[in-house]
Design a protein around this motif. Structure first.
Motif, PDB file in Angstrom:
ATOM      1  N   VAL A   1      -4.843   4.754  18.628  1.00 26.05           N
ATOM      2  CA  VAL A   1      -5.760   3.426  19.147  1.00 26.05           C
ATOM      3  C   VAL A   1      -5.412   2.393  19.475  1.00 26.05           C
ATOM      4  O   VAL A   1      -6.176   2.017  20.362  1.00 26.05           O
ATOM      5  CB  VAL A   1      -7.222   2.959  17.448  1.00 26.05           C
ATOM      6  CG1 VAL A   1      -8.718   2.240  18.188  1.00 26.05           C
ATOM      7  CG2 VAL A   1      -7.771   4.918  17.606  1.00 26.05           C
ATOM      8  N   LEU A   2      -4.713   1.454  18.612  1.00 30.18           N
ATOM      9  CA  LEU A   2      -4.361   0.377  18.832  1.00 30.18           C
ATOM     10  C   LEU A   2      -3.167   0.180  20.261  1.00 30.18           C
ATOM     11  O   LEU A   2      -3.842  -0.702  21.247  1.00 30.18           O
ATOM     12  CB  LEU A   2      -3.759  -0.875  17.699  1.00 30.18           C
ATOM     13  CG  LEU A   2      -4.813  -0.337  16.611  1.00 30.18           C
ATOM     14  CD1 LEU A   2      -3.241  -0.936  14.896  1.00 30.18           C
ATOM     15  CD2 LEU A   2      -5.413  -1.428  16.363  1.00 30.18           C
ATOM     16  N   GLU A   3      -2.763   1.690  20.262  1.00 28.07           N
ATOM     17  CA  GLU A   3      -1.686   0.950  21.324  1.00 28.07           C
ATOM     18  C   GLU A   3      -2.827   0.915  23.027  1.00 28.07           C
ATOM     19  O   GLU A   3      -2.763   1.048  23.853  1.00 28.07           O
ATOM     20  CB  GLU A   3      -0.357   2.783  21.161  1.00 28.07           C
ATOM     21  CG  GLU A   3       0.015   2.478  22.724  1.00 28.07           C
ATOM     22  CD  GLU A   3       1.347   3.493  22.518  1.00 28.07           C
ATOM     23  OE1 GLU A   3       2.316   3.724  23.516  1.00 28.07           O
ATOM     24  OE2 GLU A   3       0.817   4.855  21.772  1.00 28.07           O
TER      25      GLU A   3
ATOM     26  N   ARG B   1      10.872  -5.581  23.883  1.00 27.80           N
ATOM     27  CA  ARG B   1      12.165  -7.001  24.399  1.00 27.80           C
ATOM     28  C   ARG B   1      11.419  -7.537  25.527  1.00 27.80           C
ATOM     29  O   ARG B   1      10.817  -8.794  25.709  1.00 27.80           O
ATOM     30  CB  ARG B   1      13.422  -6.667  24.366  1.00 27.80           C
ATOM     31  CG  ARG B   1      13.572  -6.453  22.492  1.00 27.80           C
ATOM     32  CD  ARG B   1      15.262  -6.748  22.725  1.00 27.80           C
ATOM     33  NE  ARG B   1      16.317  -5.684  23.367  1.00 27.80           N
ATOM     34  CZ  ARG B   1      16.265  -4.079  23.786  1.00 27.80           C
ATOM     35  NH1 ARG B   1      15.792  -3.519  22.570  1.00 27.80           N
ATOM     36  NH2 ARG B   1      17.312  -3.684  23.872  1.00 27.80           N
ATOM     37  N   GLN B   2      11.056  -6.039  26.777  1.00 26.10           N
ATOM     38  CA  GLN B   2      10.677  -6.907  27.658  1.00 26.10           C
ATOM     39  C   GLN B   2       9.194  -7.705  27.841  1.00 26.10           C
ATOM     40  O   GLN B   2       9.575  -8.470  28.565  1.00 26.10           O
ATOM     41  CB  GLN B   2      10.770  -5.783  28.906  1.00 26.10           C
ATOM     42  CG  GLN B   2      10.907  -5.700  30.393  1.00 26.10           C
ATOM     43  CD  GLN B   2      10.639  -4.378  31.228  1.00 26.10           C
ATOM     44  OE1 GLN B   2      12.002  -4.212  30.921  1.00 26.10           O
ATOM     45  NE2 GLN B   2       9.556  -4.427  31.291  1.00 26.10           N
ATOM     46  N   GLU B   3       8.687  -6.975  27.164  1.00 28.21           N
ATOM     47  CA  GLU B   3       7.625  -7.511  27.316  1.00 28.21           C
ATOM     48  C   GLU B   3       7.403  -9.001  27.312  1.00 28.21           C
ATOM     49  O   GLU B   3       6.449  -9.543  26.918  1.00 28.21           O
ATOM     50  CB  GLU B   3       6.377  -6.270  26.783  1.00 28.21           C
ATOM     51  CG  GLU B   3       6.542  -5.247  27.814  1.00 28.21           C
ATOM     52  CD  GLU B   3       5.587  -5.129  28.851  1.00 28.21           C
ATOM     53  OE1 GLU B   3       5.232  -6.527  29.876  1.00 28.21           O
ATOM     54  OE2 GLU B   3       5.982  -4.213  30.166  1.00 28.21           O
TER      55      GLU B   3
ATOM     56  N   GLU C   1       4.715  -3.388  22.051  1.00 27.33           N
ATOM     57  CA  GLU C   1       4.663  -3.400  23.625  1.00 27.33           C
ATOM     58  C   GLU C   1       4.038  -3.615  24.821  1.00 27.33           C
ATOM     59  O   GLU C   1       3.360  -4.644  24.619  1.00 27.33           O
ATOM     60  CB  GLU C   1       5.854  -2.181  23.887  1.00 27.33           C
ATOM     61  CG  GLU C   1       5.780  -2.296  25.624  1.00 27.33           C
ATOM     62  CD  GLU C   1       6.640  -0.794  26.121  1.00 27.33           C
ATOM     63  OE1 GLU C   1       6.612  -0.897  27.193  1.00 27.33           O
ATOM     64  OE2 GLU C   1       7.555   0.395  24.974  1.00 27.33           O
ATOM     65  N   GLN C   2       2.302  -2.857  24.600  1.00 28.85           N
ATOM     66  CA  GLN C   2       1.715  -3.784  24.723  1.00 28.85           C
ATOM     67  C   GLN C   2       0.225  -4.323  24.016  1.00 28.85           C
ATOM     68  O   GLN C   2      -0.029  -5.551  25.295  1.00 28.85           O
ATOM     69  CB  GLN C   2       0.291  -1.850  24.492  1.00 28.85           C
ATOM     70  CG  GLN C   2       0.550  -0.887  25.339  1.00 28.85           C
ATOM     71  CD  GLN C   2       1.389  -1.387  26.868  1.00 28.85           C
ATOM     72  OE1 GLN C   2       0.100  -1.667  27.623  1.00 28.85           O
ATOM     73  NE2 GLN C   2       3.032  -0.285  26.703  1.00 28.85           N
ATOM     74  N   ALA C   3       0.454  -4.807  23.098  1.00 31.76           N
ATOM     75  CA  ALA C   3      -0.081  -6.335  22.957  1.00 31.76           C
ATOM     76  C   ALA C   3       1.081  -7.464  23.285  1.00 31.76           C
ATOM     77  O   ALA C   3       0.081  -8.394  23.847  1.00 31.76           O
ATOM     78  CB  ALA C   3       0.396  -6.010  21.519  1.00 31.76           C
ATOM     79  N   ALA C   4       2.294  -7.327  23.424  1.00 32.55           N
ATOM     80  CA  ALA C   4       3.327  -8.011  24.449  1.00 32.55           C
ATOM     81  C   ALA C   4       2.366  -7.964  25.460  1.00 32.55           C
ATOM     82  O   ALA C   4       2.675  -9.211  26.277  1.00 32.55           O
ATOM     83  CB  ALA C   4       4.413  -8.321  24.361  1.00 32.55           C
ATOM     84  N   ARG C   5       2.693  -7.334  26.588  1.00 33.07           N
ATOM     85  CA  ARG C   5       1.898  -7.047  28.301  1.00 33.07           C
ATOM     86  C   ARG C   5       0.419  -8.020  27.817  1.00 33.07           C
ATOM     87  O   ARG C   5       0.901  -8.230  29.237  1.00 33.07           O
ATOM     88  CB  ARG C   5       2.020  -5.614  28.499  1.00 33.07           C
ATOM     89  CG  ARG C   5       2.114  -4.747  29.657  1.00 33.07           C
ATOM     90  CD  ARG C   5       2.654  -4.428  29.589  1.00 33.07           C
ATOM     91  NE  ARG C   5       1.472  -3.396  29.900  1.00 33.07           N
ATOM     92  CZ  ARG C   5       0.372  -2.934  30.169  1.00 33.07           C
ATOM     93  NH1 ARG C   5      -0.150  -3.635  31.833  1.00 33.07           N
ATOM     94  NH2 ARG C   5      -0.392  -2.094  30.012  1.00 33.07           N
ATOM     95  N   ALA C   6      -0.365  -7.538  27.462  1.00 30.18           N
ATOM     96  CA  ALA C   6      -1.263  -8.252  27.209  1.00 30.18           C
ATOM     97  C   ALA C   6      -1.723  -9.669  27.508  1.00 30.18           C
ATOM     98  O   ALA C   6      -2.113 -10.076  27.961  1.00 30.18           O
ATOM     99  CB  ALA C   6      -2.299  -7.567  26.508  1.00 30.18           C
TER     100      ALA C   6
END
Length: 924
Positions: A529-531, A617-619, A573-578
């Motif tokens: 759900v979180l991802e 790391r990338q995000e 990863e998705q949290a950092a991208r957001a």
């Protein structure tokens, strides 16, 4: 990653839908006016019971506690005939609390070993049907206890996941304890022995439907003794002796349907079974490679028998089961369901075939064998669409899951087969799936949402989903209290939010708030759900307006919470991208500052740059890059250990993806705007990895590495480090050969900083021996650098245009030179007063090459229309640059390029002065 597909399935319920699943999804016109007082206790009893019937067992029990009247109605036996435990955690304690309601419970669906243990405590002695999935951890003890307490059991289904810990002992217990058993379907058993099958034949005389699917070993001889069986499936089972099968099973007196799909059955065995079995009506042999490779095999000679295989028309074959085939259209399954006059025997066969087809097609889609494209487009997809309209809930679910799965090529990279996806769309699949998604059955909601999500990876399908009202439906499902439903709905919004045209619609449908609420609602133990919620928010945050919606809905706090606390790499990863996307709108909203000011945000992102997962790391580096555009964030990142972490990241990413390299260098570029940070980066060892990244083959990496080295070179100590680390050849190479104009431009500026004289003064500090050595090295590096700076500047000049501009003061002549010299992207660069002053001072440098380079740079920074042109013009006016520019333009010894560029900069300053005056006049 900005989208996601899901291939593996979690089985849920299937049923045709007519009622809305949630208040959010139902028609707004059916809801009472929010300003009216409604006496819910005055509703008719049958209406309340109908309302209760649309709820899961937890919500039903909760609603019953609101008043005495509803408590009595909530205990109505008709409401507690069926349980679906899959979506909610049901442990023994919960089961005990529900036991008083389960006296008349007849059907239960569960998921996993914990829910299986809970079944025992429900005390539902009249239970008739048990169906479970995710059964890998169910043990003999648990299964034996379940069947021992439910002697009235008629149906037991465990699968399609393998029952790895269930042995022959537990199956014997089934035989001994459940004499009324009619249907037994088990998946993934290691060994179904002679004793087990003989016990079933002896103690379960009503056993008419047997399925041993995907088993390692089943005793063929013993199965020939189960004379009560009507329908038998050994699909996917290995190590079958087909010679034995063909000589024994045709003697089964009541065998009507046999499923041998996904096995290595031979044509001879198929032929013998069809020709010798007097009772056999249907043999399903789909995805059987040995049979399909025999081009001589013919099905036409077995009159009155139906063989379902990938090489024949399944719809046409199904039509042959009916006495009057002329009444059957192309969609036989739908025509059969609509028949007014029913044949009980045919109905029994068709219901079994629906189950078999849905199971086989799903398993085939999961394995995705080569060479089935034609089958899927012509038959597979239409069959799945037809099965979605089945009256059997489980068939509907599995068909929706099959659609979600068969389009997937690579679930890790969100790749689907566009031809298959669009075939589903052309055949009306989007509307069917959306109807299922509106069902009050949560299992159907979940599987339909999953299929919509996967199909929406295709832009054309996504457009169709939006046009059919799918965004509103998914936004409603994202509010579900059922975690599985919410997860798949969030996945659908994630994929739809890739399209720029859908972002606004998602926000208008309340999708942003629903996604943020999901993070708070399922903050732990629900990584899927979180991802998906974070991934959808990341896509939405890329839009300026939607990014504000995300912030207003509490998205900054929610996403920082995930970055700080969640340990699952996909969520990180998705949290950092957001967060990176939220921080990317610094000029248009306050989200950049808001993210930086959120407690623990910068520390969490710095920590994520040390993750073992490259995507994280990338995000994280990308987020720090964007955040570094804010002055306060830039300093706070350094305080949080960002310099050390990002230098370490740059040092470790020599063989990483271009995306990670770009963001690592970009984050250092952003931090190095501050002189203190620039010095710290140099002292921490950041020069060498940036030089290595400057040699990358990727254009985007060229730009960020050149930008970082340009900022570092402003400091003479760093400039000397760049020379000592071999950075001059790397920058020269960028300056002369990079595809990116921006990389070439910033490399040239870095070289200009390094050799305008300030580094020489710094290099003289030290022993005389070191000074001589460095002086010799610097002289060679200087000659190389100036040569390539000159060549770079000349690439933006046109001799004829320059000659015209030199001979004329007409604005058109200068405009022509400007047009040729302008680098559009350079207008996005923002320089400090010190940097502008450095270039102004460079106009007085003895080197004619540096004079031309400085004038060229100031031209780029002041061209009208540039993002920060007015800012740069103001800095230059304050520094008295006009006088220096006029001197450069008039100098007899200055190169023509420097003169013309200086005149253009003066013209730019005059333009900005007039514009600024006009703006002030308007304000007054």
């Amino acid at each position: 990653m900005n989208r996601r597909v899901r291939q593996k399935v979690a089985k849920k319920s299937k049923e045709q839908v007519e009622l809305p699943s949630n208040p959010e999804i139902g028609d707004a016109g059916l809801c009472p006016d929010s300003n009216e007082d409604v006496d819910w206790t005055s509703l008719p009893d049958d209406t309340v019971i109908q309302l209760f019937s649309c709820l899961n067992y937890r919500d039903r029990a909760s609603l019953s506690s609101t008043c005495k009247t509803w408590r009595v109605l909530g205990l109505s036996s008709c409401l507690w005939i069926s349980f679906d435990l899959r979506a909610h955690k049901c442990d023994p304690g919960m089961a005990v609390s529900l036991a008083s309601r389960c006296v008349n419970l007849q059907k239960i669906r569960f998921r996993g070993a914990e829910s299986a243990d809970a079944i025992i405590h429900l005390q539902a002695r009249n239970l008739r049907e048990i169906s479970g999935d995710y059964c890998r951890k169910i043990t003999d003890a648990t299964l034996s206890m379940i069947v021992a307490r439910h002697e009235a059991l008629e149906t037991l289904q465990l699968g399609p996941d393998f029952c790895e810990k269930v042995s022959s002992d537990a199956i014997k217990a089934i035989a001994f304890c459940c004499p009324k058993l009619k249907k037994l379907r088990l998946s993934g058993l290691r060994d179904v022995s002679v004793d087990v099958i003989n016990a079933l034949a002896k103690h379960c005389p009503n056993l008419i439907d047997i399925g041993f699917l995907d088993c390692l070993k089943v005793d063929e001889v013993a199965l020939g003794n189960v004379v009560s069986v009507h329908f038998l499936s050994v699909a996917g089972t290995s190590n079958m002796k087909w010679g034995v099968v063909s000589h024994l099973w045709h003697k089964l007196p009541k065998l009507i349907g046999l499923d041998v799909s996904r096995t290595d059955i031979e044509p001879s065995a198929v032929s013998r079974l069809l020709s010798l079995s007097p009772s056999l009506k249907v043999l399903c042999a789909m995805n059987c490679p040995v049979l399909e490779e025999d081009n001589t095999f013919s099905v036409n000679k077995y009159k009155g028998k139906l063989l379902l295989a990938l090489f024949n028309d399944i719809f046409e074959g199904l039509a042959s089961l009916f006495a009057d085939t002329t009444k059957m259209g192309k969609n036989v399954l739908l025509e059969w369901r609509n028949l007014k006059t029913k044949d009980k025997n045919v109905d029994e066969i068709m219901n079994w075939l629906e189950w078999i087809l849905s199971h086989t097609l799903l398993r085939t889609a999961e394995s995705n064998p080569q060479g089935l494209d034609v089958f899927w487009l012509k038959l597979g997809a239409p069959i799945l669409l037809s099965l979605m309209q089945s009256s059997q809930e489980e068939v509907q679910e599995r068909a929706a899951t099959g659609l979600a799965t068969f389009v997937v090529i690579d679930d890790e990279n969100a790749s689907i087969d566009c031809g298959r996806a669009e075939a589903v769309m052309r055949d009306g699949g989007i509307r069917l799936l959306l109807n299922l998604a509106k069902s009050w059955r949560e299992g159907l909601q979940s599987e339909a949402a999953k299929a919509i999500a996967n199909l929406s990876v295709n832009a054309n399908v996504a457009k169709a989903v939006a046009e059919e009202g799918g965004i509103e439906i998914l936004a409603g499902l994202a509010r579900s209290m059922n975690r599985l439903v919410a997860e798949e709905a969030a996945g659908g919004l994630w994929n739809l939010s890739v399209g720029e045209e859908h972002k606004g619609a998602i926000a208008e449908a309340g999708g942003v708030k629903a996604l943020v609420d999901l993070i708070f609602k399922w903050s732990s133990g629900s990584d899927g759900v979180l991802e998906r919620a974070a991934g959808a928010l990341a896509n939405l945050a890329a839009d300026d307006k939607c990014s504000m919606e995300v912030a207003l809905a509490g998205g900054v706090h929610a996403l920082v919470m995930l970055a700080r606390n969640c340990k699952f790499e996909g969520v990180q990863e998705q949290a950092a991208r957001a967060l990176a996307n939220l921080a990317a709108h610094g000029d248009s909203n306050s989200n950049n500052a808001a993210v930086g000011q959120e407690a623990g945000a910068l520390e969490a992102l710095v920590q994520l740059t040390r993750s073992l997962h490259e995507g994280v790391r990338q995000e994280a580096a990308g987020a720090l890059w964007n955040l570094s555009f804010d002055d306060r964030n830039r300093e706070a990142i350094a305080v949080a250990g960002g310099v050390e972490a990002l230098v370490a990241l740059a040092q470790s990413c020599a063989n990483a993806s271009p995306g990670l390299q770009e963001r690592a260098a970009g984050a250092l570029w952003g931090l190095s705007v501050s002189e203190a940070n620039s010095i710290a980066i140099g002292q921490e060892g950041g020069v060498a990895p940036l030089i290595a990244l400057a040699r990358s083959e990727a254009e985007d990496v060229h730009e960020t590495a050149a930008g970082a080295l340009w900022n570092l070179a402003f400091n003479p100590g760093n400039a000397l480090r760049i020379v000592e680390e071999g950075g001059v050849p790397a920058l020269v190479d960028l300056c002369s050969s990079s595809v990116s104009k921006m990389a070439r431009f910033m490399a040239a500026l870095a070289l200009a900083y390094m050799f305008d004289g300030r580094m020489d003064e710094f290099a003289l500090i030290g022993t005389s021996t070191e000074s001589i050595s460095k002086s010799v090295n610097l002289d060679g590096a200087r000659r190389m650098a100036l040569k390539h700076i000159e060549a770079f500047v000349l690439t933006f000049t046109d001799p004829q245009a320059f000659a015209t501009a030199a001979a004329s003061s007409a604005p058109a002549a200068l405009a022509q030179v400007t047009e040729r010299a302008r680098i559009q992207e350079a207008g996005h660069l923002r320089c400090s007063g010190a940097e502008i002053g450095r270039f102004v001072a460079m106009l007085r440098n003895p080197s004619s090459i540096l004079k031309a380079c400085a004038a060229f740079a100031l031209l780029q920074f002041t061209v009208p229309g540039g993002r920060h042109a007015l800012h740069h013009a103001s800095l230059m006016q304050s520094a008295g640059a006009a006088r220096v520019l006029r001197a450069a333009a008039a100098a007899a010894t200055a190169p023509l390029e420097a003169k013309i560029f200086a005149r253009i900069v003066l013209r730019n300053l005059e333009y900005h002065h007039i514009e600024s005056s006009n703006m002030k006049a308007v304000l007054v």
